[in-house]
Scaffold this motif. Structure first.
Motif, mmCIF file in Angstrom:
data_model
loop_
_atom_site.group_PDB
_atom_site.id
_atom_site.type_symbol
_atom_site.label_atom_id
_atom_site.label_comp_id
_atom_site.label_asym_id
_atom_site.label_seq_id
_atom_site.Cartn_x
_atom_site.Cartn_y
_atom_site.Cartn_z
ATOM 1 N N PHE A 145 37.490 61.400 66.349
ATOM 2 C CA PHE A 145 38.613 60.341 66.502
ATOM 3 C C PHE A 145 39.662 60.691 67.221
ATOM 4 N N ARG A 146 39.974 62.024 67.601
ATOM 5 C CA ARG A 146 41.060 62.428 68.365
ATOM 6 C C ARG A 146 40.727 62.868 69.786
ATOM 7 N N VAL A 147 39.427 62.978 69.972
ATOM 8 C CA VAL A 147 38.793 63.505 71.308
ATOM 9 C C VAL A 147 37.987 62.464 72.102
ATOM 10 N N ALA A 148 36.871 62.247 71.333
ATOM 11 C CA ALA A 148 35.862 61.630 72.153
ATOM 12 C C ALA A 148 36.190 60.146 72.200
ATOM 13 N N ILE A 149 36.556 59.367 71.156
ATOM 14 C CA ILE A 149 36.863 57.887 71.279
ATOM 15 C C ILE A 149 38.088 57.764 72.201
ATOM 16 N N PRO A 150 39.130 58.519 72.007
ATOM 17 C CA PRO A 150 40.277 58.029 73.247
ATOM 18 C C PRO A 150 39.784 58.431 74.337
ATOM 19 N N ALA A 151 39.072 59.594 74.701
ATOM 20 C CA ALA A 151 38.783 59.867 76.197
ATOM 21 C C ALA A 151 37.735 58.696 76.495
ATOM 22 N N ALA A 152 36.905 58.095 75.851
ATOM 23 C CA ALA A 152 35.915 57.019 76.133
ATOM 24 C C ALA A 152 36.615 55.453 76.141
ATOM 25 N N MET A 153 37.723 55.465 75.921
ATOM 26 C CA MET A 153 38.612 54.148 75.685
ATOM 27 C C MET A 153 38.321 53.256 76.895
ATOM 28 N N PRO A 154 38.509 53.786 78.261
ATOM 29 C CA PRO A 154 38.140 52.967 79.291
ATOM 30 C C PRO A 154 36.698 52.435 79.216
ATOM 31 N N ASP A 155 35.873 53.068 79.028
ATOM 32 C CA ASP A 155 34.445 52.670 78.899
ATOM 33 C C ASP A 155 34.052 51.513 77.709
ATOM 34 N N ILE B 288 31.209 58.402 75.647
ATOM 35 C CA ILE B 288 31.128 59.618 74.859
ATOM 36 C C ILE B 288 30.525 60.673 75.636
ATOM 37 N N ARG B 289 29.268 60.191 76.325
ATOM 38 C CA ARG B 289 28.533 61.254 77.075
ATOM 39 C C ARG B 289 29.302 61.744 78.375
ATOM 40 N N ASN B 290 30.103 61.125 78.738
ATOM 41 C CA ASN B 290 30.669 61.433 79.945
ATOM 42 C C ASN B 290 31.967 62.236 79.778
ATOM 43 N N VAL B 291 32.472 62.466 78.480
ATOM 44 C CA VAL B 291 33.767 63.349 78.131
ATOM 45 C C VAL B 291 33.501 64.848 78.493
ATOM 46 N N ASN B 292 34.224 65.428 79.131
ATOM 47 C CA ASN B 292 34.078 66.714 79.373
ATOM 48 C C ASN B 292 33.921 67.677 78.546
ATOM 49 N N LYS B 293 32.817 68.353 78.425
ATOM 50 C CA LYS B 293 32.590 69.380 77.171
ATOM 51 C C LYS B 293 33.687 70.474 76.954
ATOM 52 N N ARG C 98 48.340 48.084 76.757
ATOM 53 C CA ARG C 98 49.168 48.928 75.519
ATOM 54 C C ARG C 98 48.483 50.297 75.110
ATOM 55 N N VAL C 99 47.072 49.886 75.002
ATOM 56 C CA VAL C 99 46.504 51.147 74.227
ATOM 57 C C VAL C 99 46.021 52.103 75.464
ATOM 58 N N LEU C 100 45.949 51.957 76.816
ATOM 59 C CA LEU C 100 45.715 52.806 77.811
ATOM 60 C C LEU C 100 46.850 52.966 78.761
ATOM 61 N N ALA C 101 48.072 52.885 78.018
ATOM 62 C CA ALA C 101 49.241 52.970 78.959
ATOM 63 C C ALA C 101 49.284 54.482 79.591
ATOM 64 N N TRP C 102 48.740 55.447 78.658
ATOM 65 C CA TRP C 102 48.806 56.953 79.246
ATOM 66 C C TRP C 102 47.862 56.932 80.405
#
Length: 319
Positions: free
Chosen positions: A230-240, A207-212, A308-312
């Protein structure tokens, strides 16, 4: 006459069956069947891995591609001669201590004799792991998201979490035995700790590494605070997050087996420890095979979920 017969050790071997609790005393008919099975062990020990390899390469187990299936099948086929050599070194020539290195056919017989007990142990271990895993992952993600969005929580709580988290979960065993009423609940707590800290710390890092600019654009488009979570931070942090979950899951396997060895009545760790005390090393190796196979299957399923979750992000993240 009955007294003389009762004092004969064979009386106990023929009239008392301990097979429900593992490899106990077996009857004469069962031992004769074991000798017949042992006679076929060199052929069976070689043909089983090759048969599995052919099945694996053609069906592409769990959706793997043909190339991966061929590689695994080749490895299993090469394992056939290795098992045959082990069978010669143990059953044929007894080059290794027989009590510690049983023949492969005796290990295979354990899966037949102790099938019901092993099934109960697998069900117990996986029920314990499933409860702890769900709690650890859910609470870990929630903790990381809370620390990432709350400066007050990050200031006051993160230093304590950072200090207590690296403590090995098995070091909490004496405290868990005192606090929790049953060994089952104490085991859930220990496995929960092993999953919770890596998941929470890497969720916070993600979450800290998500682009502001993502949050600025979302806020400009009218996104609420919870939408940003739920729609920005957590999806962007999914790899971590997945990296933390994988790390915690690997640690949970170690803690699971250790906790079951401490005082559980069932489970794969309990089975291996109990058979070791009974000097039944064929059962010990059978338990280790089940531990390796079942845990590898669990990790394979997690990799499928991640893909499946990180298919994008396919082709961007290298695992």
């Amino acid at each position: 006459m009955y007294e003389e017969e009762r004092m004969d050790p064979s009386f106990f071997a023929c009239n008392f069956n301990f097979s429900d609790r593992g490899s106990g005393c077996a009857g004469e008919k069962e031992s004769a069947a074991d000798e017949d099975a042992a006679a076929l062990s060199p052929v069976f020990s070689w043909s089983l891995p090759c048969g599995v390899s052919g099945f694996r390469s053609r069906l592409s187990f769990l959706g793997a591609d043909e190339k991966a299936g061929g590689v695994h099948g080749s490895l299993l086929c090469h394992a056939g001669p290795a098992v045959g050599r082990l069978n010669l070194a143990t059953a044929k020539f007894a080059l290794l201590p027989v009590i510690y290195f049983p023949a492969p056919d005796r290990i295979l017989q354990v899966f037949v004799k102790d099938f019901n007990l092993l099934l109960s142990c697998i069900a117990y271990s996986y029920s314990l792991l499933a409860i702890s895993w769900i709690l650890g992952v859910s609470v870990g993600i929630a903790t990381g998201a809370w620390l990432g969005f709350s400066k007050r929580a990050d200031y006051w709580l993160w230093p304590f979490i950072k200090a207590l988290g690296p403590i090995p979960p098995v070091a909490w065993i004496p405290l868990a035995l005192v606090i929790f009423p049953t060994m089952y609940s104490g085991s859930v707590f220990l496995i929960f700790l092993s999953i919770w800290f890596p998941t929470a710390s890497l969720t916070l890092a993600g979450i800290r590494n998500v682009n502001k600019s993502y949050f600025e654009v979302a806020e400009t488009l009218g996104a609420s605070h919870w939408d940003q979570v739920f729609r920005v931070a957590i999806p962007a942090a999914m790899p971590d997050i997945f990296m933390g979950v994988f790390t915690g899951t690997c640690m949970s396997f170690v803690v699971l087996v250790t906790a079951e060895m401490m005082g559980a009545k069932y489970g794969l760790g309990w089975y291996v420890n109990w058979q070791k005390e009974m000097m039944a090393y064929s059962n010990v190796y059978a338990g280790l095979i089940l531990i390796a196979g079942s845990f590898c299957l669990f990790m394979e399923l997690m990799f499928k979920l991640r893909n499946r979750v990180l298919a994008w992000q396919k082709g961007v993240i290298k695992w």
